[in-house]
Design a protein around this motif. Structure first.
Motif, PDB file in Angstrom:
ATOM      1  N   ILE A 101      41.833  11.724  14.345  1.00  0.00           N
ATOM      2  CA  ILE A 101      42.571  10.932  13.369  1.00  0.00           C
ATOM      3  C   ILE A 101      44.028  10.834  13.837  1.00  0.00           C
ATOM      4  CG2 ILE A 101      43.125  10.647  10.927  1.00  0.00           C
ATOM      5  CD1 ILE A 101      40.680  12.405  10.344  1.00  0.00           C
ATOM      6  N   THR A 102      44.190   9.914  14.771  1.00  0.00           N
ATOM      7  CA  THR A 102      45.526   9.678  15.307  1.00  0.00           C
ATOM      8  C   THR A 102      45.971   8.298  14.873  1.00  0.00           C
ATOM      9  OG1 THR A 102      44.565   8.720  17.288  1.00  0.00           O
ATOM     10  CG2 THR A 102      45.081  11.068  17.355  1.00  0.00           C
ATOM     11  N   LYS A 103      47.266   8.076  14.962  1.00  0.00           N
ATOM     12  CA  LYS A 103      47.832   6.786  14.562  1.00  0.00           C
ATOM     13  C   LYS A 103      47.164   5.643  15.328  1.00  0.00           C
ATOM     14  CE  LYS A 103      52.383   4.605  14.215  1.00  0.00           C
ATOM     15  NZ  LYS A 103      52.132   3.861  12.991  1.00  0.00           N
ATOM     16  N   GLU A 104      47.025   5.809  16.634  1.00  0.00           N
ATOM     17  CA  GLU A 104      46.467   4.740  17.478  1.00  0.00           C
ATOM     18  C   GLU A 104      45.037   4.394  17.059  1.00  0.00           C
ATOM     19  OE1 GLU A 104      47.794   7.652  18.889  1.00  0.00           O
ATOM     20  OE2 GLU A 104      49.726   6.628  18.885  1.00  0.00           O
ATOM     21  N   GLY A 147      42.703  -1.681  11.530  1.00  0.00           N
ATOM     22  CA  GLY A 147      43.562  -2.849  11.646  1.00  0.00           C
ATOM     23  C   GLY A 147      44.757  -2.824  10.712  1.00  0.00           C
ATOM     24  N   ILE A 148      45.205  -1.655  10.347  1.00  0.00           N
ATOM     25  CA  ILE A 148      46.414  -1.549   9.522  1.00  0.00           C
ATOM     26  C   ILE A 148      47.335  -0.497  10.138  1.00  0.00           C
ATOM     27  CG2 ILE A 148      45.439  -2.249   7.297  1.00  0.00           C
ATOM     28  CD1 ILE A 148      45.145   0.830   6.736  1.00  0.00           C
ATOM     29  N   ASP A 149      48.562  -0.505   9.698  1.00  0.00           N
ATOM     30  CA  ASP A 149      49.491   0.543  10.153  1.00  0.00           C
ATOM     31  C   ASP A 149      49.294   1.781   9.297  1.00  0.00           C
ATOM     32  OD1 ASP A 149      50.402  -1.194  11.942  1.00  0.00           O
ATOM     33  OD2 ASP A 149      52.360  -1.557  11.004  1.00  0.00           O
ATOM     34  N   VAL A 150      49.303   2.937   9.935  1.00  0.00           N
ATOM     35  CA  VAL A 150      49.175   4.172   9.171  1.00  0.00           C
ATOM     36  C   VAL A 150      50.263   5.162   9.579  1.00  0.00           C
ATOM     37  CG1 VAL A 150      46.662   3.943   8.948  1.00  0.00           C
ATOM     38  CG2 VAL A 150      47.616   5.305  10.820  1.00  0.00           C
ATOM     39  N   THR A 155      47.474  17.957   6.698  1.00  0.00           N
ATOM     40  CA  THR A 155      47.825  16.657   7.246  1.00  0.00           C
ATOM     41  C   THR A 155      47.166  15.561   6.419  1.00  0.00           C
ATOM     42  OG1 THR A 155      47.593  17.802   9.347  1.00  0.00           O
ATOM     43  CG2 THR A 155      47.991  15.447   9.439  1.00  0.00           C
ATOM     44  N   VAL A 156      47.875  14.470   6.213  1.00  0.00           N
ATOM     45  CA  VAL A 156      47.307  13.339   5.500  1.00  0.00           C
ATOM     46  C   VAL A 156      47.463  12.084   6.335  1.00  0.00           C
ATOM     47  CG1 VAL A 156      47.680  14.274   3.195  1.00  0.00           C
ATOM     48  CG2 VAL A 156      49.469  12.895   4.275  1.00  0.00           C
ATOM     49  N   CYS A 157      46.636  11.102   6.032  1.00  0.00           N
ATOM     50  CA  CYS A 157      46.707   9.822   6.725  1.00  0.00           C
ATOM     51  C   CYS A 157      46.915   8.757   5.671  1.00  0.00           C
ATOM     52  CB  CYS A 157      45.394   9.601   7.480  1.00  0.00           C
ATOM     53  SG  CYS A 157      45.246   7.976   8.216  1.00  0.00           S
TER      54      CYS A 157
END
Lengths: 354, 263
Positions: B226-229, B236-239, B250-252
């Motif tokens: 669960i990485t940003k990339e 398809g969204i920014d996280v 950790t949260v996403c």
């Protein structure tokens, strides 16, 4: 269901045993209804025979009793009423049990024992039999065979569709049913309007007035053995009724189980229809009545359907032969009484399905 | 416990729903499959439990090839909790849970008081034994999910497969279901589940896979996968992935493009 205690294991187990025992008792008490109706029905009719005399005459067949009845009473009872009452109860039990099994299998409270076209197929077979011969044995045989063929076609039709669901099977049954209704019309259209046509119309309305011992012998084995297998499978039918995917994940071969249930129900219904003609409602209304009494679990619902189906049809048949001087066809009365009865059921809130 | 090698499935030829899926899960571990709608998570789960037959690849359960295990025996090893669905007939909750005993009983068999006891214990285990007498049609979605898990436990499985166990559940019930899954895994049960929430994977997973366009685009621990990339690629969204010090995990979180503030 009564409140369950949540104390310790032993209390809980005892409680379950207690519930099971009381359910058994309830079933035995319900069994008294068809037993009583059996003797009452034997005594009903133009010729006067009291329930007591009826019982005595039957006992006298096994052990000797002082004869307090006339020969005519004995003949009427043993040769006319007894086979008829037995056949009516078998047909009623069979239609109700296969109707409730189908409702569980298809997870649909609207289906009945002839949802796969068995009645229309049998009707066509009987009409054909009347047209080409008129011999009762040929009529019954053709009715049975075409009832089975109709279900076979419906099942085959549903398998053509990839991943055939149970809804597709119901649809296929309705389509095949309407096809055979058209075929019945065709036979009626070409039949001799003075001799054959009335016989066909009368057969389709359903009647047990000409039932004899031969009929009873012929259908009792398939109906009783079918009922026994359904009752043995009753818990598996409950699981199927909770959902097809669920049943599969619980280790049940759902396709094979569906095939087995369809074969059994078809044999039971076709056997019944071939001696009684087309009788509606029993296979639809009785399972609902049973569900209102004992809930949706087939462990209880199936035996209760058998009991209620036999009782209901025997009452209707008693009315059919006693209400008027000429017999009213059975298929008419089941619906005439069935409709207001069903309306009453619907007016109650707890119909037993979500 | 469960080993999957190069599994593929297609409804139509050359249009695979998923292909070349492989993973391996130890007893007592939780595996979460993440991914956007329509990537074949549910289809994969249906292949695992045998509702669909995979086109190629193989599945091993407890070291044995799945096809060589009888259908009934499979149901004693592996239990499946489908997504919430409509039950037509209102079975009492206890009788519904009792059905989980089916693979342990002969075809013509009826459940006895011992089976009832197992069902009741399973209901207690997930904390909804007070529902035992209620009709299944009258309980809430969250309660139904717990009852379904209880039914799966009544099978005495060593592997539990859940299809989106937290969908349709409110905030509190989501957490309740996850806690129970974690507790069960702590007792040695292996768990495979699909989920829409990367946060849930952070919460309880030992192994996480991200599924996108028919394949796993990443598999590993939650922190690895669960990485940003990967999340941005999958959904398809920014996280933003960040550690919240108050709860120590950790949260996403999804954010607007260029991290705009919502009005």
């Amino acid at each position: 269901m009564k409140k369950l205690p949540h104390t310790n294991e032993e209390t809980f187990t005892n409680h379950i045993e207690h519930i099971k025992k009381s359910q058994k008792k309830q079933l035995l008490i319900l069994c008294l209804i068809p037993a009583a109706l059996f003797f009452v029905s034997l005594s009903l009719g133009r010729y006067d025979i009291s329930p007591c005399t009826a019982a005595m005459i039957m006992i006298s067949q096994i052990c000797s009793l002082p004869v307090t009845w006339t020969d005519v009473q004995e003949t009427v009872l043993l040769q006319i009423r007894l086979p008829r009452v037995i056949a009516v109860m078998l047909v009623g039990a069979g239609l109700a049990a296969s109707g409730s099994a189908f409702q569980g299998l298809f997870r649909n409270p609207l289906v009945s024992s002839d949802i796969l076209g068995v009645a229309a197929g049998a009707g066509f077979g009987a009409a054909l039999g009347i047209l080409i011969s008129g011999d009762p044995i040929i009529i019954q045989l053709l009715a049975f065979v075409w009832g089975v063929i109709a279900v076979g076609i419906a099942y085959g039709l549903s398998r053509v569709y990839k991943g055939g669901s149970s809804l597709i099977l119901v649809l296929a049954g309705i389509i095949v049913g309407s096809f055979f209704s058209a075929m019945i019309s065709l036979v009626k259209y070409v039949a001799d309007p003075y001799q054959k046509l009335p016989a066909i119309v009368f057969w389709l309305m359903g009647s047990m007035s000409s039932t004899n011992w031969k009929d009873v012998y012929a259908v009792s084995i398939p109906i009783i053995s079918g009922l026994i297998i359904l009752i043995l499978l009753r818990w598996r039918i409950t699981i199927l009724a909770s959902g097809e995917e669920e049943a599969h994940s619980l280790g049940i071969n759902t396709t094979r189980m569906a095939q087995i249930i369809i074969i059994i129900c078809t044999v039971i219904t076709a056997s019944g229809v071939c001696i009684s003609g087309i009788i509606g409602w029993v296979g639809l209304v009785i399972p609902h009545l049973g569900r209102m009494i004992v809930g949706p679990d087939y462990r209880h619902l199936l035996p209760v359907s058998v009991i209620l189906g036999a009782s209901y049809l025997v009452v209707i048949d008693d009315l059919a032969r006693t209400l008027t001087t000429q017999e009213i066809p059975l298929g008419i009365l089941t619906s005439v009484i069935g409709v207001p009865f069903f309306a009453y059921l619907l007016s109650r809130k707890k119909v037993g399905w979500a | 416990m469960i080993e999957v090698n190069h599994l593929s499935f297609a409804y139509e030829k050359d249009k695979p729903v998923f292909s070349d899926i492989s993973f391996h899960l130890q007893p007592g571990k939780i595996f979460t499959i993440l991914g956007p709608n329509g990537t074949g998570k549910s289809t994969l789960i249906k292949c695992l439990v045998g509702l669909l037959s995979p086109e190629s690849g193989d599945i091993h359960l407890s070291g044995e090839k799945k096809e060589s295990i009888s259908h009934r025996k499979q149901a004693r090893i592996m239990a499946y909790v489908p997504q919430a669905h409509q039950i037509i007939f209102p079975f009492p909750v206890l009788d519904y849970v009792l059905m989980g005993r089916s693979p342990h009983l002969p075809v013509f068999g009826q459940p006895g008081s011992k089976d009832y006891l197992k069902a009741m214990q399973a209901l207690k285990k997930v904390g909804v034994d007070y529902l035992a007498d209620r009709p299944i049609s009258e309980i809430s979605g969250g309660e139904f999910q717990l009852v379904s898990i209880a039914r799966a436990l009544t099978q005495s499985p060593s592997l539990l497969i859940l299809d989106e166990p937290t969908s349709h559940l409110d905030f509190g019930n989501q957490f309740k279901v996850l806690s129970i899954i974690e507790e069960l895994a702590g007792e040695g049960l292996s768990v495979v589940m699909s989920s829409h929430f990367p946060d849930h994977a952070f919460l309880i997973s030992h192994l996480v896979a991200v599924m996108q366009e028919t394949r796993f685009i990443g598999i590993g621990t939650a922190d690895e996968v669960i990485t940003k990339e990967l999340m941005e690629q999958a959904y398809g969204i920014d996280v933003v992935i960040s550690t919240v010090s108050e709860c120590g995990r950790t949260v996403c979180l999804p954010v607007r493009k260029n991290n705009q503030v919502m009005n």
